[in-house]
Scaffold this active site. Structure first.
Site, short mmCIF file in Angstrom:
data_model
loop_
_atom_site.label_atom_id
_atom_site.label_comp_id
_atom_site.label_asym_id
_atom_site.label_seq_id
_atom_site.Cartn_x
_atom_site.Cartn_y
_atom_site.Cartn_z
CG HIS A 71 151.34 6.54 0.03
ND1 HIS A 71 151.14 7.44 -1.00
CD2 HIS A 71 152.08 5.54 -0.50
CE1 HIS A 71 151.73 6.99 -2.09
NE2 HIS A 71 152.32 5.83 -1.81
CG ASP A 83 145.67 4.55 1.88
OD1 ASP A 83 145.39 3.60 1.13
OD2 ASP A 83 146.72 5.21 1.78
CD GLN A 127 150.71 -1.61 0.76
OE1 GLN A 127 150.77 -2.84 0.73
NE2 GLN A 127 151.26 -0.84 -0.17
CE LYS A 145 150.34 0.15 -4.00
NZ LYS A 145 150.45 1.25 -3.04
CB CYS A 148 155.14 7.43 -1.29
SG CYS A 148 155.56 7.24 -3.02
C1 LIG Z 1 150.38 2.49 -3.00
C2 LIG Z 1 149.76 3.27 -1.91
C3 LIG Z 1 149.07 4.46 -2.16
C4 LIG Z 1 149.00 5.07 -3.53
O1 LIG Z 1 148.43 4.21 -4.45
P1 LIG Z 1 148.44 4.57 -6.00
O2 LIG Z 1 148.06 3.29 -6.64
O3 LIG Z 1 149.86 5.00 -6.34
O4 LIG Z 1 147.46 5.65 -6.22
C5 LIG Z 1 148.47 5.09 -1.11
N1 LIG Z 1 148.52 4.59 0.13
C6 LIG Z 1 149.17 3.46 0.42
C7 LIG Z 1 149.15 2.95 1.82
C8 LIG Z 1 149.82 2.76 -0.59
O5 LIG Z 1 150.47 1.64 -0.30
#
Ligand SMILES: *Cc1c(COP(=O)(O)O)cnc(C)c1O
Length: 405
Positions: free
Chosen positions: A120, A199, A202, A225, A363
């Site tokens: 991302h 990260d 997800q 999320k 993104c």
């Molecule tokens: C949504 C997302 C982000 C960014 O998250 P924010 O809540 O916008 O800070 C980063 N990495 C992944 C894989 C995402 O799905």
């Protein structure tokens, strides 16, 4: 069927004459009543600043805030609550890590950061900014032709210069689950000082995570999320590292003693939490994690996998749809490209039928460039979605494609 859909008031919304079918969960999830109620309860009964008041409400909010931290620590299987830093989300967590690494002595000119091609933007741009400051080089790890993590290429890229590896547990644009445990093992085999950031934006709502068993150095996720409000999130960092690294934002809470001749910093995790945090949000994030735990991550995963597989074979049956990534070993989302059909047109027609999906680059522009496409249409699932919704989304997709091609 998982949790009753009535737990989520917004799911009964209508879009024009159609019932809402919300399949944009990878962008943000809806909030259950227990979370909405917990937020109202906080502001109705507890609201007060933490850590500094001598009074009853301040004690109460401090207690609930630190209890929330303990809930997060248990959820991630962290070694200690001192490893849990509240942030405003994944983006904020990654930027915090990049900023403190830039201030540390861990990077010098010519050092390398490896990042997956499916990362991302929030897991790319902060590293580019770090590289600019310290003269390091950001190197993308390519994908296999099946759009999975290319382990061989990764092992070739690892070198004594590799200071950091940044990887999404699950790609938000492809749905591919990256082999994070093996990636971390290889990084640590390369050098004990090769850091790994996972990260978890997800993964956190879909699969159990044990940061200690994984062996990574940093794990970040966004509350919104995982059924919690926006503006909440967590950075988990290995305690020895957080203790060693300098603070970034300066201000209240993060200090022990301030004077014009010098300032000493607070203990972990407060060293990284300058200013008044999102107190109500953080408390409610814990309520959301408890909700997820009550539903059971294994049950959630099994339910969502069933929906994803149903969607996958349904899309295949429609024909002429290119589903990105492998059929197996994926998160609860499907990203598709339909030759001759623009993703935005498909998304717009689906919206008119009440189906909420995401279209565009998600993104992940470098990934789109790598694939030579402008974007995809993404269907993503949460614990409250149903097989009937999948079938409706499939029927509407077929109808939309009949109009578009
Ligand atoms: C949504 C997302 C982000 C960014 O998250 P924010 O809540 O916008 O800070 C980063 N990495 C992944 C894989 C995402 O799905």
């Amino acid at each position: 069927m998982m949790a009753p859909r009535t737990d989520f008031p917004i799911l009964s919304a209508q879009v024009g004459r159609n019932p809402l079918v919300y399949l944009d969960n990878a962008a943000t999830t809806q909030k259950p009543q227990v979370v909405l109620q917990a937020l109202a309860d906080y502001y109705e009964k507890v609201n007060s600043n933490i850590h500094r008041g001598a009074h009853y409400l301040s004690r109460l909010s401090t207690e609930q805030h630190e209890q929330a931290r303990a809930t997060v620590a248990a959820f991630l299987h962290a070694a200690s609550e001192r490893e849990i830093v509240f942030t405003s989300g994944t983006t904020a967590g990654i930027n915090l890590v990049a900023q403190v690494l830039a201030l540390s002595s861990r990077f010098s000119a010519g050092d390398e950061i490896l990042v997956t091609t499916d990362a991302h933007h929030s897991n790319i741009v902060p590293w580019q900014m770090l590289c600019q400051r310290v003269g390091a080089v950001l190197k993308p790890i390519p994908l296999t032709p099946e759009l999975t993590f290319d382990m061989e290429a990764y092992l070739r890229l690892l070198s004594p210069r590799t200071r950091l590896v940044a990887v999404p547990y699950i790609s938000n644009a492809l749905g591919v689950v990256n082999p994070v445990a093996q990636i971390i093992k290889a990084a640590k085999h390369n050098s004990a000082s090769t850091l790994v950031l996972v990260d978890g934006a997800q993964s956190t709502a879909h699969m159990a995570v044990n940061v200690q068993a994984l062996g990574c150095d940093f794990y970040v996720f966004s509350g919104h999320k995982v059924y919690a409000p926006t503006g909440t999130g967590v950075l988990w960092g290995r305690e020895s590292l957080l203790a060693e690294l300098p603070p970034w934002l300066g201000g209240g809470e993060m200090i022990k003693e301030v004077s014009f001749s010098g300032t000493t910093y607070n203990d972990l995790p407060f060293k990284y939490e300058a200013g008044t945090p999102n107190i109500g949000g953080n408390i409610v994030l814990a309520a959301a994690l408890r909700y997820v735990t009550e539903q059971g991550l294994a049950a959630i995963d099994a339910h969502e996998q069933k929906l994803t597989q149903r969607m996958y074979s349904g899309l295949q049956a429609i024909g002429g749809i290119n589903i990105l990534g492998p059929a197996q070993n994926r998160g609860a989302l499907l990203s598709v490209v339909v030759p001759g059909v623009h993703h935005y047109d498909l998304g717009t027609l689906l919206d008119q039928m009440g189906i909420a999906v995401r279209t565009g680059h998600h993104c992940c522009q470098p990934l789109m460039q790598y694939l030579g496409i402008s974007g995809t249409t993404r269907y993503s699932f949460a614990l409250y979605n149903t097989e009937a919704e999948v079938d409706r989304a499939l029927a509407c997709t077929e109808r939309a494609l009949n109009m578009l091609r």
